[in-house]
Design a protein around this motif. Structure first.
Motif, PDB file in Angstrom:
ATOM      1  N   GLU A  67      -4.762  -9.065  -4.920  1.00  0.00           N
ATOM      2  CA  GLU A  67      -3.487  -8.934  -3.959  1.00  0.00           C
ATOM      3  C   GLU A  67      -3.106  -7.545  -4.372  1.00  0.00           C
ATOM      4  O   GLU A  67      -2.397  -7.167  -3.215  1.00  0.00           O
ATOM      5  CB  GLU A  67      -2.582 -10.078  -3.944  1.00  0.00           C
ATOM      6  CG  GLU A  67      -3.100 -11.486  -3.551  1.00  0.00           C
ATOM      7  CD  GLU A  67      -2.027 -12.511  -3.372  1.00  0.00           C
ATOM      8  OE1 GLU A  67      -1.036 -12.060  -3.457  1.00  0.00           O
ATOM      9  OE2 GLU A  67      -2.472 -13.747  -3.386  1.00  0.00           O
ATOM     10  N   GLY A  68      -3.147  -7.090  -5.740  1.00  0.00           N
ATOM     11  CA  GLY A  68      -2.490  -6.073  -5.866  1.00  0.00           C
ATOM     12  C   GLY A  68      -3.072  -4.675  -5.267  1.00  0.00           C
ATOM     13  O   GLY A  68      -4.264  -4.622  -4.864  1.00  0.00           O
ATOM     14  N   LEU A  69      -2.289  -3.671  -5.241  1.00  0.00           N
ATOM     15  CA  LEU A  69      -2.739  -2.428  -4.797  1.00  0.00           C
ATOM     16  C   LEU A  69      -3.035  -1.433  -5.816  1.00  0.00           C
ATOM     17  O   LEU A  69      -2.077  -1.278  -6.588  1.00  0.00           O
ATOM     18  CB  LEU A  69      -1.686  -1.773  -3.797  1.00  0.00           C
ATOM     19  CG  LEU A  69      -1.751  -0.468  -3.255  1.00  0.00           C
ATOM     20  CD1 LEU A  69      -0.972  -0.590  -1.758  1.00  0.00           C
ATOM     21  CD2 LEU A  69      -1.562   0.665  -3.878  1.00  0.00           C
ATOM     22  N   THR A  70      -4.289  -0.923  -5.768  1.00  0.00           N
ATOM     23  CA  THR A  70      -4.482   0.346  -6.671  1.00  0.00           C
ATOM     24  C   THR A  70      -4.507   1.583  -6.158  1.00  0.00           C
ATOM     25  O   THR A  70      -5.167   1.824  -5.040  1.00  0.00           O
ATOM     26  CB  THR A  70      -5.899  -0.003  -7.155  1.00  0.00           C
ATOM     27  OG1 THR A  70      -5.968  -1.272  -7.775  1.00  0.00           O
ATOM     28  CG2 THR A  70      -6.377   1.034  -8.524  1.00  0.00           C
ATOM     29  N   TRP A  71      -3.318   2.402  -6.330  1.00  0.00           N
ATOM     30  CA  TRP A  71      -3.186   3.663  -5.730  1.00  0.00           C
ATOM     31  C   TRP A  71      -4.498   4.688  -6.391  1.00  0.00           C
ATOM     32  O   TRP A  71      -4.980   4.265  -7.621  1.00  0.00           O
ATOM     33  CB  TRP A  71      -1.989   4.501  -5.747  1.00  0.00           C
ATOM     34  CG  TRP A  71      -1.290   4.578  -7.304  1.00  0.00           C
ATOM     35  CD1 TRP A  71      -0.546   3.352  -7.719  1.00  0.00           C
ATOM     36  CD2 TRP A  71      -1.550   5.179  -8.576  1.00  0.00           C
ATOM     37  NE1 TRP A  71      -0.063   3.643  -8.881  1.00  0.00           N
ATOM     38  CE2 TRP A  71      -0.655   4.849  -9.357  1.00  0.00           C
ATOM     39  CE3 TRP A  71      -2.322   6.294  -8.679  1.00  0.00           C
ATOM     40  CZ2 TRP A  71      -0.625   5.260 -10.509  1.00  0.00           C
ATOM     41  CZ3 TRP A  71      -1.993   6.627 -10.025  1.00  0.00           C
ATOM     42  CH2 TRP A  71      -1.508   6.320 -10.823  1.00  0.00           C
ATOM     43  N   THR A  72      -4.920   5.442  -5.825  1.00  0.00           N
ATOM     44  CA  THR A  72      -5.996   6.450  -6.230  1.00  0.00           C
ATOM     45  C   THR A  72      -5.494   7.850  -6.752  1.00  0.00           C
ATOM     46  O   THR A  72      -6.379   8.428  -7.330  1.00  0.00           O
ATOM     47  CB  THR A  72      -6.805   6.716  -4.942  1.00  0.00           C
ATOM     48  OG1 THR A  72      -6.249   7.337  -3.765  1.00  0.00           O
ATOM     49  CG2 THR A  72      -7.377   5.377  -4.575  1.00  0.00           C
ATOM     50  N   THR A  73      -4.605   8.488  -6.213  1.00  0.00           N
ATOM     51  CA  THR A  73      -4.019   9.880  -6.645  1.00  0.00           C
ATOM     52  C   THR A  73      -2.598   9.696  -7.290  1.00  0.00           C
ATOM     53  O   THR A  73      -1.637   9.071  -6.608  1.00  0.00           O
ATOM     54  CB  THR A  73      -4.160  10.376  -5.343  1.00  0.00           C
ATOM     55  OG1 THR A  73      -5.449  10.830  -4.876  1.00  0.00           O
ATOM     56  CG2 THR A  73      -3.673  12.419  -5.946  1.00  0.00           C
TER      57      THR A  73
END
Length: 510
Positions: A67-73
């Motif tokens: 469910e978590g969000l992994t930002w890329t930048t």
């Protein structure tokens, strides 16, 4: 049914994790929390690192990673100028981290606890006293006395009374500046996968702002604010508008924090262990709070289980203090250095910060080194062997060595790390005789110990190549997935000695 084997004080994520781990070892657990009920609001500790996600997945809670969000930048600005950006490299079987509210994490862990019959949770139970003897610990609450052989205190930063009762000091520093933290829900195109860090923006002069994307179009914004700042609805609205403009938004949660750098003088006092914020407080830049508290819980749980099950002497518990206090000291050093740069204490520090930012000296800008597992290279449980190569570049994992956590390599049907949580794991090169090792090690310990040949796990040889494991080498892996030994030209005596060392067992060659 009998009483609990361990009382866990505090039902936050560290205490929840500890309870689930202890129950997985077959131990009855009682969790006490001073709050009347779960307070499911606010992002609080939002960033969970890969190795913590791995542990929760092993406990049947993969939803945190899912469910978590992994930002890329990650973008870093000085005033209105972007200084640099960087992105995470190749992904492993699990994301390098996720952003997810602590409230949601607690909710998911609560569901796992509710399904575990060995765990009982009692709310509205503030611990007011601890007394221990040679057989156990008596815990005093408002409704009477409770007793267990051991107590694990995960009661957070406000565990003053417990620390005082144990004679433990909590030395360190509290920063004068505060941080206003708001969770907002808004549609911000282009921001969904970016973390933004601003030094000295026009809308917060002389201070910092950090913006994190979270699931569900929610954003966490942290403003550094002066001492004595009082949050008003008009000022919060103004601050948010300065960042997002006239877009519609919903204010979901707000709070004002002071950051602290403190460490307990002892993390083990007899039959009582301290973990998480009860034992150490660090500034959040780098996400080293919860991401160090959960490894505290795992370290404590497997050692308590080993002692309670009779697999190891009580002396093993002292290595909990040795290992996790060293980890806390490192986190304190890293985060204190970050805070010296972010919040200079004097004009010389402010001048240095301005100079570094004006020059755009990327290597000198410290906005936090991301959390990483501590490496038990110098632990009394670690058998020396292949030299530790030292701290790797940002975003990279260290090369395998004794004391380092085992790389989480993909294997046919799953992940290598999934094999590590049921006890000790002995990985053998193709030239090692697994039958002979099983015969000898069965005489050394009754602790759970699985023996697996690398060629059996992955017959292609790719796993051994990825690990850099030699054909005549044996790797001993602890229940917390840290490598206890890497033994070249492995013989039964050397491996037996490494197993004994990892459990603090007396051993002599036969």
């Amino acid at each position: 049914m009998g009483g609990p084997a361990v009382i866990v004080v505090g039902a936050g994520p560290v205490g929840q994790t500890a309870a689930l781990l202890l129950a997985r070892w077959g131990l009855r657990v009682l969790v006490l929390d001073r709050r009347p009920a779960r307070d499911l609001e606010g992002s609080r500790s939002i960033c969970q690192q890969r190795d913590v996600l791995d542990l929760w997945a092993s406990l049947g809670v993969p939803q945190v990673a899912e469910e978590g969000l992994t930002w890329t930048t990650a973008r870093t600005y000085y005033r209105d100028r972007e200084l640099f950006s960087w992105s995470f490299g190749a992904q492993g079987p699990l994301p390098p981290f996720v952003n997810i509210s602590q409230a949601r994490t607690e909710e998911l862990l609560d569901a796992a606890i509710a399904a575990e019959p060995l765990i009982e949770v009692r709310w509205d139970r503030e611990v007011t006293g601890l007394e221990q003897d040679g057989e156990g610990v008596t815990v005093r609450c408002g409704d009477g006395l409770t007793r267990a052989p051991y107590v694990l205190v995960c009661a957070g930063a406000r565990a003053h009374g417990v620390r005082q009762a144990l004679g433990v000091t909590f030395d360190g520093h509290s920063f004068d500046d505060q941080f206003l933290i708001c969770d907002i829900r808004a549609d911000l195109p282009g921001w969904e996968q970016e973390r933004r860090f601003y030094f000295d923006p026009a809308w917060n002069p002389g201070r910092q702002v950090l913006i994190h994307p979270c699931p569900g179009s929610t954003y966490r914004i942290d403003w550094q604010v002066p001492p004595g700042y009082l949050a008003t609805s008009d000022d919060i609205s103004r601050k948010i508008r300065q960042i997002i403009g006239n877009r519609p938004y919903e204010l979901v949660w707000q709070s004002v924090y002071r950051f602290h750098s403190r460490i307990a003088s002892r993390m083990r006092v007899g039959r009582v262990l301290l973990a998480g914020d009860a034992a150490h407080l660090v500034a959040p830049f780098g996400a080293r709070g919860l991401n160090s508290g959960v490894p505290d819980a795992e370290n404590a749980a497997w050692k308590l289980a080993a002692v309670l099950r009779g697999w190891a002497p009580e002396e093993l518990l002292e290595t909990y203090h040795d290992e996790r206090h060293a980890a806390a000291r490192e986190n304190l050093e890293v985060t204190t250095a970050t805070m010296r740069f972010l919040v200079p204490a004097d004009e010389a520090g402010r001048a240095h910060q301005r100079d570094v930012l004006e020059r755009g000296a990327i290597e000198e800008i410290d906005s936090g080194r991301f959390a990483e597992p501590y490496w038990y290279v110098d632990s009394p449980l670690t058998t020396p062997g292949r030299p530790f190569a030292g701290r790797p570049p940002r975003g990279q994992s260290p090369a395998p060595a004794p004391g380092v956590i085992l790389p989480d390599c993909p294997i046919p049907g799953g992940r290598l790390r999934e094999m590590c949580r049921g006890g000790f794991l002995l990985l053998l090169g193709e030239m090692c005789d697994s039958g002979l090792f099983a015969q000898i090690l069965g005489k050394v310990t009754t602790a759970p110990l699985a023996i697996r040949e690398l060629a059996e796990i992955d017959g292609t040889g790719a796993l051994a190549e990825t690990l850099g494991a030699a054909p005549d080498e044996a790797w001993l892996v602890r229940p917390d997935a840290h490598i206890a030994a890497m033994i070249p030209r492995a013989g039964t005596e050397e491996v037996a000695a490494a197993v004994s060392r990892a459990l603090r067992l007396a051993y002599s060659e036969s």
